[in-house]
Structure formats: structure tokens, C-alpha cells
Scaffold this active site. Structure first.
Site, PDB file in Angstrom:
ATOM      1  N   ASP A   6       0.149   8.275   8.186  1.00 37.04           N
ATOM      2  CA  ASP A   6      -0.339   7.443   7.094  1.00 37.04           C
ATOM      3  C   ASP A   6       0.482   6.146   7.060  1.00 37.04           C
ATOM      4  OD1 ASP A   6      -1.815   6.820   4.761  1.00 37.04           O
ATOM      5  OD2 ASP A   6      -0.184   7.550   3.511  1.00 37.04           O
ATOM      6  N   ASP A   8       0.505   3.396   3.833  1.00 35.90           N
ATOM      7  CA  ASP A   8       1.035   3.065   2.509  1.00 35.90           C
ATOM      8  C   ASP A   8       1.883   4.216   1.968  1.00 35.90           C
ATOM      9  OD1 ASP A   8      -0.329   0.440   1.792  1.00 35.90           O
ATOM     10  OD2 ASP A   8      -2.066   1.661   2.333  1.00 35.90           O
TER      11      ASP A   8
END
Length: 256
Positions: A6, A8
């Protein structure tokens, strides 16, 4: 094993790279690990996303390594779903163009409404999207994340906009991003078999891994999730941050 990472809250927050991330990415590269960046943030095209990672980390990343929820969304659309009314930013419009579909700003002409993160959201845009859906346009959400992490804390995510449209129309959207099947299909289409999923959200990243028998999950505490109490029953592993996750990946893969 491939690493599905991922962005953010894992690699960066807003325009701030998180501590130790560049060095951890370098260790993955040196170990020959294949890395994809899997994000529900629909605001950037793959090339824009890769450019941001490269700028913040100093590690060269290519657009084909960035798989976002916009790409997963347009995979749901067929020729009869155009033109597309976009509630989103560059990443959504770019994905619509790549799919060869026409974009429209006319609610009456829309065959589908595609909703992503929209930081310039207006009441008029929300009303137009509502009218398109109520008139029969297909309702597709890039993701339903209620929030996303920035350097200044949490901000409303695409899911907050999707929730408003759900309330205004009484319609349930088709959701493309993590942890849903369209995103998993997109990842598998890149030849990914066994993988480590590293993320900061239980309901997206960790749930994504749980849906695939040969994927293992590592929850980091630098994003939306910041407290590890009671989380060990959800993720395969819980660690402090991305560098610790990379240490775990490399140590575990060496032993197996």
C-alpha cells in the site's frame, strides 16, 4: 514471493516519506523481490503515482508497478456503460480514456457514474451524479475507504463521497478497490502468485490478503491503524512500520 505494498500511510503520508522507507525499498530491490504498489487512492494515473514514489523515496518506480482502484474500476465497464460521468480526479479520467470510453458531464447521457476521491467536490457535481444514478446509470465506486491518511492527519476518502451518493439515490455501488474481487483480479492479471500484502488498513489491505489463500498479510501502524491491541487475530503479522515489515519478509522468505 511478490510484495504488494500500500502507499498512503505505509510509504508516505501526503508529501512526506515515512522514516526508513527508502532504505527498506533498497533492501527489497537488492534481494530481487518483485514489488507492486496497490492503492485505493484513485487521484493519480499509474505514471503519476510512480513519479511520486520515485520523487519521495529516490527509488526508481515504473507506472506498470502501480495498480490503483481506477484501473480495477474500468475493468468492470463494457461498451454499453459509456459515456462515463466521472466524480474523481486525474486518475479516474485517465483510466476511462485508457479503456477507450467516452467521458460526459451530462447526467442525462451517462451510462455509468464512476466515483473516486474528489478533493474539489461541489454540491452541484454531487447533485449531477445523483441524478445520473437515479436515471439508471450504473453506480461504480473506485473504493469505499471513508478516510485516508495525510501528513496532517486523516482526511475524508472516496468512501465519504460514495456514502453521500448512496444516501441520496438509495442505490448500492459496485466497489472495485481493495479488498474486492476486481482489484484481486487486476493483481492476478500481472502474473502474481504467492505474495506478501503490506498495508495499514484492516478492512482493505488485510482483508485483501485474507481473500487469497497464497497471500500473507502484514499490518503496519503508521497510517489509519495505529494501535495493535487485538489485531493479531486479523493480520498474519503486526509490525511498527514498513522497514520492520521488509525485515520480516526477507527473514521469513530466507527460512522457507
Amino acid at each position: 514471493m511478490t510484495v504488494l505494498c500500500d502507499l498512503d500511510g505505509v510509504i508516505y503520508r501526503g508529501q512526506m516519506v515515512l522514516p526508513g522507507v527508502p532504505e527498506a525499498l533498497a533492501r527489497l530491490e537488492e534481494a530481487g523481490r518483485r514489488v507492486f504498489y496497490i492503492t485505493n487512492n484513485s487521484s493519480r494515473s499509474p505514471e503519476q503515482g510512480a513519479a511520486k514514489i520515485t520523487a519521495l523515496t529516490g527509488r526508481m518506480v515504473h507506472g506498470d508497478q502501480v495498480l490503483g482502484s481506477s484501473l480495477a474500476s474500468v475493468a468492470l465497464l463494457g461498451p454499453d456503460d459509456g459515456p462515463v460521468f466521472v466524480v474523481g480526479e486525474d486518475g479516474v479520467s485517465d483510466a476511462v480514456r485508457r479503456a477507450g470510453l467516452e467521458e460526459t458531464t451530462d447526467p442525462a447521457a451517462a451510462g455509468s457514474v464512476l466515483v473516486g476521491l474528489t478533493r474539489s467536490l461541489s454540491y452541484d457535481l454531487l447533485g449531477a451524479a445523483m441524478n445520473a444514478i437515479r436515471s439508471g446509470a450504473r453506480f461504480i465506486a473506485t473504493n469505499d475507504d471513508a478516510t485516508f491518511p495525510t501528513e496532517d492527519g486523516l482526511m475524508p476518502g472516496a468512501g465519504s463521497i460514495v456514502a453521500a451518493l448512496r444516501a441520496a439515490t438509495g442505490q448500492e455501488p459496485e466497489i472495485a478497490g481493495k479488498p474486492h474481487k476486481p482489484m484481486r483480479d487486476l493483481i492476478r492479471s500481472r502474473g502474481v502468485g504467492g505474495a506478501w500484502v503490506i498495508g495499514d488498513r484492516l478492512d482493505t489491505d488485510i482483508a485483501l490478503a485474507a481473500e487469497e489463500p497464497d497471500w500473507r498479510s502484514i499490518l503496519v501502524l503508521t497510517g489509519v491503524t495505529s494501535d495493535d491491541r487485538g489485531l493479531s487475530s486479523h493480520a498474519d503479522h503486526v509490525v511498527a512500520d514498513f522497514p520492520a515489515a521488509v525485515d520480516l519478509v526477507l527473514a521469513t522468505d530466507q527460512r522457507s
